[in-house]
Design a protein around this motif. Structure first.
Motif, PDB file in Angstrom:
ATOM      1  N   VAL A 138       0.837  -1.202   0.000  1.00 45.39           N
ATOM      2  CA  VAL A 138       0.000   0.000   0.000  1.00 45.39           C
ATOM      3  C   VAL A 138       0.870   1.249   0.000  1.00 45.39           C
ATOM      4  O   VAL A 138       0.639   2.193  -0.767  1.00 45.39           O
ATOM      5  N   LEU A 139       1.874   1.277   0.880  1.00 45.05           N
ATOM      6  CA  LEU A 139       2.756   2.441   0.961  1.00 45.05           C
ATOM      7  C   LEU A 139       3.484   2.676  -0.367  1.00 45.05           C
ATOM      8  O   LEU A 139       3.588   3.809  -0.841  1.00 45.05           O
ATOM      9  N   ALA A 140       3.970   1.588  -0.971  1.00 47.52           N
ATOM     10  CA  ALA A 140       4.709   1.721  -2.228  1.00 47.52           C
ATOM     11  C   ALA A 140       3.793   2.162  -3.365  1.00 47.52           C
ATOM     12  O   ALA A 140       4.131   3.076  -4.132  1.00 47.52           O
ATOM     13  N   PHE A 141       2.627   1.534  -3.491  1.00 47.34           N
ATOM     14  CA  PHE A 141       1.695   1.890  -4.560  1.00 47.34           C
ATOM     15  C   PHE A 141       1.184   3.320  -4.397  1.00 47.34           C
ATOM     16  O   PHE A 141       1.003   4.036  -5.390  1.00 47.34           O
ATOM     17  N   ALA A 142       0.940   3.742  -3.149  1.00 44.26           N
ATOM     18  CA  ALA A 142       0.429   5.090  -2.919  1.00 44.26           C
ATOM     19  C   ALA A 142       1.447   6.147  -3.354  1.00 44.26           C
ATOM     20  O   ALA A 142       1.102   7.100  -4.057  1.00 44.26           O
ATOM     21  N   TYR A 143       2.694   5.975  -2.941  1.00 43.75           N
ATOM     22  CA  TYR A 143       3.720   6.939  -3.340  1.00 43.75           C
ATOM     23  C   TYR A 143       3.936   6.894  -4.850  1.00 43.75           C
ATOM     24  O   TYR A 143       4.131   7.928  -5.495  1.00 43.75           O
ATOM     25  N   GLY A 144       3.860   5.694  -5.413  1.00 43.78           N
ATOM     26  CA  GLY A 144       3.997   5.573  -6.860  1.00 43.78           C
ATOM     27  C   GLY A 144       2.871   6.258  -7.599  1.00 43.78           C
ATOM     28  O   GLY A 144       3.087   6.903  -8.635  1.00 43.78           O
ATOM     29  N   GLY A 145       1.644   6.133  -7.076  1.00 44.59           N
ATOM     30  CA  GLY A 145       0.505   6.778  -7.723  1.00 44.59           C
ATOM     31  C   GLY A 145       0.628   8.282  -7.759  1.00 44.59           C
ATOM     32  O   GLY A 145       0.342   8.925  -8.783  1.00 44.59           O
ATOM     33  N   VAL A 146       1.056   8.874  -6.646  1.00 49.75           N
ATOM     34  CA  VAL A 146       1.250  10.325  -6.616  1.00 49.75           C
ATOM     35  C   VAL A 146       2.398  10.724  -7.550  1.00 49.75           C
ATOM     36  O   VAL A 146       2.352  11.776  -8.192  1.00 49.75           O
ATOM     37  N   ALA A 182      -3.981  11.349  -8.455  1.00 52.51           N
ATOM     38  CA  ALA A 182      -3.616  10.194  -7.636  1.00 52.51           C
ATOM     39  C   ALA A 182      -4.720   9.769  -6.681  1.00 52.51           C
ATOM     40  O   ALA A 182      -5.004   8.586  -6.522  1.00 52.51           O
ATOM     41  N   VAL A 183      -5.367  10.731  -6.018  1.00 49.08           N
ATOM     42  CA  VAL A 183      -6.362  10.387  -5.000  1.00 49.08           C
ATOM     43  C   VAL A 183      -7.589   9.753  -5.624  1.00 49.08           C
ATOM     44  O   VAL A 183      -8.037   8.676  -5.214  1.00 49.08           O
ATOM     45  N   ARG A 184      -8.183  10.408  -6.642  1.00 43.77           N
ATOM     46  CA  ARG A 184      -9.398   9.862  -7.252  1.00 43.77           C
ATOM     47  C   ARG A 184      -9.106   8.578  -8.022  1.00 43.77           C
ATOM     48  O   ARG A 184      -9.921   7.654  -8.044  1.00 43.77           O
ATOM     49  N   GLY A 185      -7.924   8.510  -8.679  1.00 44.61           N
ATOM     50  CA  GLY A 185      -7.564   7.283  -9.383  1.00 44.61           C
ATOM     51  C   GLY A 185      -7.446   6.108  -8.436  1.00 44.61           C
ATOM     52  O   GLY A 185      -7.915   4.999  -8.726  1.00 44.61           O
ATOM     53  N   SER A 186      -6.848   6.332  -7.276  1.00 45.23           N
ATOM     54  CA  SER A 186      -6.740   5.278  -6.277  1.00 45.23           C
ATOM     55  C   SER A 186      -8.098   4.896  -5.715  1.00 45.23           C
ATOM     56  O   SER A 186      -8.342   3.744  -5.371  1.00 45.23           O
ATOM     57  N   ALA A 187      -9.002   5.865  -5.617  1.00 45.78           N
ATOM     58  CA  ALA A 187     -10.338   5.590  -5.067  1.00 45.78           C
ATOM     59  C   ALA A 187     -11.078   4.556  -5.901  1.00 45.78           C
ATOM     60  O   ALA A 187     -11.680   3.610  -5.370  1.00 45.78           O
ATOM     61  N   VAL A 188     -11.035   4.703  -7.217  1.00 44.52           N
ATOM     62  CA  VAL A 188     -11.747   3.764  -8.076  1.00 44.52           C
ATOM     63  C   VAL A 188     -11.058   2.400  -8.069  1.00 44.52           C
ATOM     64  O   VAL A 188     -11.709   1.362  -8.107  1.00 44.52           O
ATOM     65  N   SER A 237      -2.546   7.780  -0.303  1.00 47.05           N
ATOM     66  CA  SER A 237      -2.250   8.682  -1.428  1.00 47.05           C
ATOM     67  C   SER A 237      -2.679  10.104  -1.105  1.00 47.05           C
ATOM     68  O   SER A 237      -2.001  11.074  -1.471  1.00 47.05           O
ATOM     69  N   MET A 238      -3.806  10.220  -0.427  1.00 47.76           N
ATOM     70  CA  MET A 238      -4.331  11.534  -0.067  1.00 47.76           C
ATOM     71  C   MET A 238      -3.334  12.291   0.811  1.00 47.76           C
ATOM     72  O   MET A 238      -3.048  13.479   0.587  1.00 47.76           O
ATOM     73  N   VAL A 239      -2.770  11.605   1.800  1.00 50.11           N
ATOM     74  CA  VAL A 239      -1.801  12.241   2.695  1.00 50.11           C
ATOM     75  C   VAL A 239      -0.537  12.626   1.926  1.00 50.11           C
ATOM     76  O   VAL A 239      -0.014  13.736   2.066  1.00 50.11           O
ATOM     77  N   ILE A 240      -0.048  11.712   1.106  1.00 48.14           N
ATOM     78  CA  ILE A 240       1.177  11.986   0.344  1.00 48.14           C
ATOM     79  C   ILE A 240       0.973  13.133  -0.637  1.00 48.14           C
ATOM     80  O   ILE A 240       1.818  14.021  -0.764  1.00 48.14           O
ATOM     81  N   ALA A 241      -0.190  13.127  -1.331  1.00 47.39           N
ATOM     82  CA  ALA A 241      -0.449  14.139  -2.350  1.00 47.39           C
ATOM     83  C   ALA A 241      -0.684  15.523  -1.760  1.00 47.39           C
ATOM     84  O   ALA A 241      -0.292  16.529  -2.351  1.00 47.39           O
ATOM     85  N   THR A 242      -1.327  15.590  -0.592  1.00 50.26           N
ATOM     86  CA  THR A 242      -1.694  16.894  -0.034  1.00 50.26           C
ATOM     87  C   THR A 242      -0.697  17.426   0.991  1.00 50.26           C
ATOM     88  O   THR A 242      -0.564  18.644   1.156  1.00 50.26           O
ATOM     89  N   VAL A 243       0.032  16.533   1.657  1.00 50.78           N
ATOM     90  CA  VAL A 243       0.930  16.958   2.732  1.00 50.78           C
ATOM     91  C   VAL A 243       2.393  16.831   2.341  1.00 50.78           C
ATOM     92  O   VAL A 243       3.188  17.753   2.561  1.00 50.78           O
ATOM     93  N   VAL A 244       2.757  15.699   1.735  1.00 51.71           N
ATOM     94  CA  VAL A 244       4.176  15.439   1.450  1.00 51.71           C
ATOM     95  C   VAL A 244       4.617  16.097   0.140  1.00 51.71           C
ATOM     96  O   VAL A 244       5.524  16.942   0.128  1.00 51.71           O
ATOM     97  N   LEU A 245       3.971  15.739  -0.970  1.00 56.09           N
ATOM     98  CA  LEU A 245       4.379  16.257  -2.277  1.00 56.09           C
ATOM     99  C   LEU A 245       3.554  17.455  -2.744  1.00 56.09           C
ATOM    100  O   LEU A 245       3.919  18.112  -3.716  1.00 56.09           O
TER     101      LEU A 245
END
Length: 305
Positions: A17-25, A102-108, A271-279
């Motif tokens: 999950v962690l790897a895919f989330a960072y990859g998605g963003v 990233a966020v909406r793509g991961s949601a679906v 992904s939401m945290v990474i996209a909005t807070v980290v990157l």
């Protein structure tokens, strides 16, 4: 630590999950820095190399592999899983993220738990108790809320059309990923080695791309451009997806595919945290989205309890 030791499959699922989330963003980030596929072809190459390394270091020695009939059946299932996940599903997912973010793509993509649960019952004899059913229902509600809020916010007809296409790509990707889970689980029943399974699956995907570029000049140009390593974020995305793929294979080896699918439904919120807070590639979520994240988290806890 004791929980992780006793829940090896769940631990690998969390790592994936962690790897895919960072990859998605990173896919969304790569789009801002240049054209291309966001790293999908490169991710297949990285997956092949990394899985070969893991198998060489920690995999089953060649002399200890099963006999010919079981070995060939297992390898065939691994190849099918590679075509479904490493090739087809990954292409569809990268397309979804390019259209939705990233966020909406991961949601679906989080429709995977439902397809995985159904396929697990139909093809693998897995069972769903009341807690798992309730957990899956909570995950379903959280995803529905995210999609509904997004569509309501977009408003314009052109934006709606792009969103509809993106959601279609994401749903198709989820169906392919869930099908690949079944193929992986069946293959692991014959050859219980996640690294070898990942390597064979990625090699099947490499063969697919090699076949595609042989007959399509446009695909050949895009592939060579993707392998040029000029877009750093595409490289990051590819590496993350490679790591996520290997961890996912080990997760499926050690626990039910419905459990793996449920845990990976958390990817949208990571992904939401990474996209909005980290990157900082997307705006901060509202209270409705946060409430959906809490509901999904509770759902996952019920599934893995």
């Amino acid at each position: 630590m004791a929980w992780f030791a006793g829940r090896l499959g769940e631990t690998f699922a969390i790592l994936s999950v962690l790897a895919f989330a960072y990859g998605g963003v990173s896919i969304a980030k790569a789009k801002l820095y240049g054209k291309g596929d966001g790293g999908v072809v490169l991710s297949v190459v990285f997956t092949t190399l990394l899985s070969a390394l893991v198998w060489a270091v920690a995999g089953t020695p060649a002399g200890s592999l099963p006999g010919t009939p079981d070995l060939m059946i297992g390898l065939a299932w691994f190849a099918v899983s590679g075509l479904l996940a490493t090739a087809l599903a990954r292409i569809l997912y990268f397309m979804s993220v390019r259209d939705l973010g990233a966020v909406r793509g991961s949601a679906v993509k989080r429709a995977i738990p439902f397809f995985a649960a159904v396929f697990g019952v139909l093809f693998l004899g897995e069972t769903l108790n009341s807690n798992k059913l309730l957990g899956l229902a909570l995950i379903a509600v959280s995803i529905a809320v995210l999609v509904a809020v997004d569509l309501a916010r977009r408003g314009g007809s052109e934006a709606d059309a792009v969103a509809s296409i993106g959601y279609a790509w994401g749903t198709a990707s989820a169906l392919c990923y869930a099908s690949a889970y079944v193929a992986r689980k069946l293959g692991l029943g014959y050859v219980p080695d996640g690294a070898l399974g990942t390597f064979v699956g990625s090699m099947a995907a490499v063969a697919y791309y090699a076949f595609a570029v042989s007959f399509n000049a446009r695909a050949r140009t895009a592939t060579f451009a993707a392998l040029s390593l000029k877009n750093n974020w595409a490289v990051v995305a590819a590496l993350c997806f490679s790591i996520g793929q290997i961890c996912n294979f080990y997760a499926i080896q050690h626990t039910a595919i419905s459990t793996v699918g449920a845990i990976q439904s958390l990817e949208v919120f990571v992904s939401m945290v990474i996209a909005t807070v980290v990157l900082r590639t997307e705006r901060a979520p509202g209270w409705t989205t946060i409430a959906a994240a809490v509901a999904a988290t509770v759902g996952v806890l019920l599934v893995v309890a």
